[in-house]
Design a protein around this motif. Structure first.
Motif, PDB file in Angstrom:
ATOM      1  N   ASN A   7     -15.079 -85.289  22.163  1.00 57.56           N
ATOM      2  CA  ASN A   7     -16.525 -85.289  22.344  1.00 57.56           C
ATOM      3  C   ASN A   7     -17.195 -84.632  21.144  1.00 57.56           C
ATOM      4  O   ASN A   7     -16.834 -83.519  20.745  1.00 57.56           O
ATOM      5  N   LEU A   8     -18.169 -85.346  20.571  1.00 58.66           N
ATOM      6  CA  LEU A   8     -18.958 -84.832  19.462  1.00 58.66           C
ATOM      7  C   LEU A   8     -20.383 -84.573  19.932  1.00 58.66           C
ATOM      8  O   LEU A   8     -20.834 -85.150  20.937  1.00 58.66           O
ATOM      9  N   LEU A   9     -21.060 -83.715  19.193  1.00 54.60           N
ATOM     10  CA  LEU A   9     -22.442 -83.380  19.518  1.00 54.60           C
ATOM     11  C   LEU A   9     -23.369 -83.941  18.453  1.00 54.60           C
ATOM     12  O   LEU A   9     -23.024 -83.954  17.259  1.00 54.60           O
ATOM     13  N   THR A  10     -24.565 -84.401  18.871  1.00 53.30           N
ATOM     14  CA  THR A  10     -25.522 -84.956  17.918  1.00 53.30           C
ATOM     15  C   THR A  10     -26.937 -84.775  18.429  1.00 53.30           C
ATOM     16  O   THR A  10     -27.173 -84.713  19.644  1.00 53.30           O
ATOM     17  N   ARG A  11     -27.883 -84.681  17.477  1.00 54.43           N
ATOM     18  CA  ARG A  11     -29.317 -84.704  17.797  1.00 54.43           C
ATOM     19  C   ARG A  11     -29.919 -86.055  17.428  1.00 54.43           C
ATOM     20  O   ARG A  11     -31.119 -86.272  17.623  1.00 54.43           O
ATOM     21  N   VAL A  12     -29.107 -86.944  16.870  1.00 56.85           N
ATOM     22  CA  VAL A  12     -29.589 -88.263  16.440  1.00 56.85           C
ATOM     23  C   VAL A  12     -29.591 -89.183  17.653  1.00 56.85           C
ATOM     24  O   VAL A  12     -28.531 -89.533  18.186  1.00 56.85           O
ATOM     25  N   GLY A  13     -30.779 -89.597  18.101  1.00 58.11           N
ATOM     26  CA  GLY A  13     -30.906 -90.369  19.343  1.00 58.11           C
ATOM     27  C   GLY A  13     -31.153 -91.844  19.145  1.00 58.11           C
ATOM     28  O   GLY A  13     -31.798 -92.484  19.984  1.00 58.11           O
ATOM     29  N   THR A  14     -30.633 -92.420  18.057  1.00 58.06           N
ATOM     30  CA  THR A  14     -30.803 -93.868  17.836  1.00 58.06           C
ATOM     31  C   THR A  14     -29.720 -94.604  18.616  1.00 58.06           C
ATOM     32  O   THR A  14     -28.705 -95.032  18.058  1.00 58.06           O
ATOM     33  N   PHE A  15     -29.960 -94.755  19.929  1.00 60.25           N
ATOM     34  CA  PHE A  15     -28.972 -95.376  20.810  1.00 60.25           C
ATOM     35  C   PHE A  15     -29.389 -96.814  21.126  1.00 60.25           C
ATOM     36  O   PHE A  15     -30.550 -97.210  20.952  1.00 60.25           O
ATOM     37  N   GLN A  16     -28.422 -97.554  21.648  1.00 64.77           N
ATOM     38  CA  GLN A  16     -28.681 -98.924  22.095  1.00 64.77           C
ATOM     39  C   GLN A  16     -27.590 -99.330  23.079  1.00 64.77           C
ATOM     40  O   GLN A  16     -26.537 -98.692  23.150  1.00 64.77           O
ATOM     41  N   PHE A  17     -27.887-100.394  23.842  1.00 62.71           N
ATOM     42  CA  PHE A  17     -26.892-100.948  24.751  1.00 62.71           C
ATOM     43  C   PHE A  17     -26.122-102.042  24.022  1.00 62.71           C
ATOM     44  O   PHE A  17     -26.733-102.950  23.428  1.00 62.71           O
ATOM     45  N   ASP A  18     -24.787-101.950  24.076  1.00 54.47           N
ATOM     46  CA  ASP A  18     -23.990-102.981  23.414  1.00 54.47           C
ATOM     47  C   ASP A  18     -23.806-104.183  24.333  1.00 54.47           C
ATOM     48  O   ASP A  18     -24.422-104.261  25.414  1.00 54.47           O
ATOM     49  N   ILE A  64     -13.702 -72.674  16.420  1.00 53.58           N
ATOM     50  CA  ILE A  64     -13.530 -71.399  17.114  1.00 53.58           C
ATOM     51  C   ILE A  64     -14.760 -70.526  16.946  1.00 53.58           C
ATOM     52  O   ILE A  64     -15.025 -69.639  17.762  1.00 53.58           O
ATOM     53  N   ALA A  65     -15.567 -70.807  15.887  1.00 53.97           N
ATOM     54  CA  ALA A  65     -16.773 -70.007  15.650  1.00 53.97           C
ATOM     55  C   ALA A  65     -17.928 -70.434  16.543  1.00 53.97           C
ATOM     56  O   ALA A  65     -18.811 -69.639  16.862  1.00 53.97           O
ATOM     57  N   SER A  66     -17.937 -71.703  16.937  1.00 54.12           N
ATOM     58  CA  SER A  66     -19.066 -72.202  17.740  1.00 54.12           C
ATOM     59  C   SER A  66     -18.927 -71.861  19.217  1.00 54.12           C
ATOM     60  O   SER A  66     -19.914 -71.686  19.925  1.00 54.12           O
ATOM     61  N   GLY A  67     -17.705 -71.763  19.679  1.00 50.74           N
ATOM     62  CA  GLY A  67     -17.488 -71.610  21.103  1.00 50.74           C
ATOM     63  C   GLY A  67     -17.333 -72.965  21.774  1.00 50.74           C
ATOM     64  O   GLY A  67     -17.544 -74.026  21.165  1.00 50.74           O
ATOM     65  N   GLU A  68     -16.945 -72.949  23.014  1.00 51.54           N
ATOM     66  CA  GLU A  68     -16.706 -74.188  23.745  1.00 51.54           C
ATOM     67  C   GLU A  68     -18.020 -74.871  24.123  1.00 51.54           C
ATOM     68  O   GLU A  68     -19.078 -74.245  24.202  1.00 51.54           O
ATOM     69  N   ILE A  69     -17.936 -76.178  24.383  1.00 57.14           N
ATOM     70  CA  ILE A  69     -19.100 -76.971  24.793  1.00 57.14           C
ATOM     71  C   ILE A  69     -19.495 -76.604  26.217  1.00 57.14           C
ATOM     72  O   ILE A  69     -18.652 -76.546  27.122  1.00 57.14           O
ATOM     73  N   ASN A  70     -20.783 -76.367  26.409  1.00 54.49           N
ATOM     74  CA  ASN A  70     -21.336 -76.123  27.749  1.00 54.49           C
ATOM     75  C   ASN A  70     -22.187 -77.328  28.138  1.00 54.49           C
ATOM     76  O   ASN A  70     -23.256 -77.562  27.563  1.00 54.49           O
ATOM     77  N   ILE A  71     -21.707 -78.130  29.087  1.00 54.62           N
ATOM     78  CA  ILE A  71     -22.400 -79.354  29.507  1.00 54.62           C
ATOM     79  C   ILE A  71     -23.458 -79.012  30.545  1.00 54.62           C
ATOM     80  O   ILE A  71     -23.209 -78.238  31.475  1.00 54.62           O
TER      81      ILE A  71
END
Length: 659
Positions: free
Chosen positions: A109-120, A593-600
């Motif tokens: 799982n990657l994190l992003t602020r780029v919201g250019t999404f679409q339905f394939d 290890i510097a960022s910490g784990e993902i919190n969903i």
């Protein structure tokens, strides 16, 4: 000497590094979702020349240290909010607040602020790099509790999804039933009143009348019409013995015809053994007055001096049809007036009134109309013919009076208008309810006012193949303030049971007329009825017609049956230290290890964060700041280069000393 040289070299190297970061920032000034970088410098190690000590005089001397240059301590990514630009594209998403979208790359799982999404092509929501956006599939369950990281999945929307039918279970009634409503009979009235001509009728004559010249052969006729006409003409009859009234009438009409001023303005007729003068034409203000002549004949004709008649008077039932202003040409025996229309039940009426054999007066015509209809009373009120149904309720009554095709005379009978619409005191509304297969069925709900105070009966009917099995009727009662007291169903049942007649399951529907916490039910006030069905809870099947994405990230499908279904929810993530994230390219970040784990988390759970549909977060690069930093970086680089050149000159001078 070498220390200063190496310190300046470190300054050159690290200012070059900062220029690289500035260049990258400026290059991405228009990159969607880009987060600018910042280089943080720090001092390098110091060389100790001498430590602090106590002098011979007992004082304390400070330590002496020489710095060995500088280093780049960190390159930070600035995660401050970028400007939001509206695009209008549904799947363009921007995060307002702290958080990241989660996209899947393989098993990572990657994190992003780029919201250019679409339905394939498969209906999967993906990023611009084809990575699947992560979230939770709801499938209509908007209150899903398992929204953790392990429940994340790809968001796949089936655009061919069908919204299932739901059978109607409840129908909610609302509105007012007019307290003043009651049974009313239909009324049709002629459009204008029947008016009389100017008529002067004498006494009945018995036996022959002997007219002697110079003795009783003259009388005067005066005519006015209210429009400036004023005539006074003396009539002289030929002498002789007139055996019948018809003979006298013929002689009088001959003398009128011979008088140019009187001709066409009046006539004499035999009125059952009496002479009658009546005006001709349609003037409703004509007045006829008879005066004694030089050799007065009025007494012998059955009149007195001053006898008069005026047109425009309201006709009575005894009025002769030919004395009406509406009769443009006098009717003769055998002329026909057709009576055409429909009875209250819709059956056809087509009969005739024959002038002479059926009578000659307005009353005789009324009798013929009365005898032609069934379930209708006929009266004559203020000169108008009035038809009133004998039973209240909706009616199909109509009427027209027409002249026969071969008539000699003509009467311009007034047209009729529906002056009172018949009603049984009922109020009706309808609603479409749905069965288990989504089939629609129209129910007609009718309330009828009873003779009991504040009481109505109600009944549900259909107009298709449906069959009401039970619960299709009942009673509603109200108190003296118009509030609903009770709403009951006949037969001791509480629901309307109906066979839809199309193979679907039997329907069981509860009718609600009471007030609710947030809605009003039925009332009975003395105002217009406004009965309506406020709501029914069934629906037919529906095709997906559109999607929306709410600020909490919920993807909502809109269906042709009016249903809105929560299909999925987009997940967001945070880490403890954003600067600890590793840039994975394409605006994506990986944890370290510097960022910490993902919190969903979900934007629905955190009102500090919102997902904006139809918008994108732009780069947060501040060009003014970048140019300023570039100038200071350039100056720092130049200064370090100057130190190196100065040290070089000093070393050269040192070498020259040996020579």
């Amino acid at each position: 000497m070498l220390r200063s040289l190496y310190a300046s070299v470190s300054g050159l190297r690290n200012h070059q590094l900062k220029m690289d970061v500035l260049g990258n920032n400026i290059a991405n000034v228009n990159t969607i979702g880009f987060k600018s970088g910042r280089v943080n410098f720090s001092e390098a190690l110091n060389q100790m020349i001498s430590n602090s000590y106590i002098s011979r005089d007992g004082g304390y001397l400070d330590p002496m240290q020489i710095g060995l240059g500088m280093k780049a301590n960190s390159i930070d990514t600035m995660f401050n909010q970028g400007a939001v630009e509206t695009t209008g594209n549904l799947t363009d998403l921007a995060i307002a607040g702290d958080g990241f979208f989660v996209v899947r790359k393989g098993s990572q799982n990657l994190l992003t602020r780029v919201g250019t999404f679409q339905f394939d092509a498969e209906g999967k929501l993906v990023s611009q790099s084809g990575l699947a956006v992560q979230g939770w599939m709801l499938n209509g369950n908007d209150n899903s509790e398992d929204l953790g990281v392990h429940a994340l999945s790809d968001l796949v929307i089936d655009r061919n999804m069908i919204s299932e039918a739901v059978a109607t279970r409840n129908v909610y009634l609302a509105g007012n039933l007019n307290a003043d409503l009651g049974p009313v009979a239909e009324v049709w009235t002629s459009g204008s009143a029947y008016l009389t001509r100017a008529v002067v009728e004498g006494a009945t004559l018995s036996g022959a009348v002997n007219i002697v010249a110079g003795t009783n052969d003259q009388f005067t006729i005066e005519i006015t019409n209210g429009s400036g006409l004023s005539l006074s003409e003396e009539i002289t009859l030929n002498s002789g013995t007139y055996a019948t009234v018809d003979d006298l009438v013929a002689e009088i009409n001959n003398q009128i015809a011979a008088n140019t001023n009187l001709n066409g303005r009046l006539e004499a007729v035999n009125a059952n053994g009496a002479i009658k003068f009546r005006s001709l034409g349609s003037n409703s203000r004509t007045e006829i007055t008879l005066r004694s002549g030089t050799n007065d004949a009025l007494a012998d004709l059955g009149f007195s001096d001053g006898d008069s008649g005026i047109a425009g008077e309201t006709a009575l039932e005894t009025t002769e049809l030919n004395d009406l202003l509406q009769t443009t040409d006098p009717l003769v025996a055998g002329d026909v007036i057709r009576i055409v229309g429909t009875n209250p039940d819709g059956s056809t009426v087509d009969s005739t009134f024959t002038y002479g054999s059926d009578g000659t007066t307005v009353g005789d015509l009324l009798s013929a109309i009365r005898n032609s209809y069934s379930g209708v009373d006929v009266s004559f009120e203020n000169g108008k013919i009035v038809l009133t149904d004998t039973s209240p309720g909706e009616s199909q009554t109509t009427i027209r009076l027409l002249n026969g095709d071969s008539n000699t005379g003509q009467i311009n009978a007034s047209g009729f208008f529906n002056t009172v619409e018949g009603t049984t005191g009922k109020v009706t509304t309808s609603v479409v309810v749905y069965d288990s297969q989504g089939g629609g069925h129209n129910l007609v709900i009718e309330f009828v006012k009873t003779e009991n105070s504040n009481e109505w009966t109600w009944q549900v009917t259909t107009n298709g193949d449906e069959t009401i099995l039970s619960g299709g009727s009942g009673t509603a009662t109200f108190d003296e303030n118009g509030k609903l007291l009770s709403f009951t169903t006949d037969g001791g049942v509480n629901t309307l049971e109906m066979d839809p007649g199309n193979g679907a399951a039997q329907m069981s529907i509860t009718l609600h007329a009471e007030n609710g916490n947030d809605y009003a039910g039925l009332t009975q006030y003395n105002s217009s009825s406004s009965l309506a069905v406020r709501e029914q809870d069934g629906r037919t099947t529906g095709k997906m017609v559109g999607l929306t994405i709410s600020q909490d990230g919920t993807i909502v499908g809109s269906f042709s049956n009016g249903e809105n279904v929560s299909l999925a929810r987009i997940a967001l993530a945070r880490v403890a230290n954003n600067n600890g994230l590793i840039n994975a390219g394409d605006g994506s970040f990986n944890v370290s290890i510097a960022s910490g784990e993902i919190n969903i988390f979900s934007a629905k759970e955190d009102d500090r964060v919102a997902i904006l549909s139809g918008a994108l977060e732009m780069s947060n690069v501040d060009l003014a700041n970048e140019f300023t930093e570039m100038i200071t970086t350039q100056r720092g680089f130049e200064a370090n280069a100057k130190v190196i050149s100065t040290v070089d000159q000093i070393l050269e001078e040192l070498i020259r000393l040996k020579r």
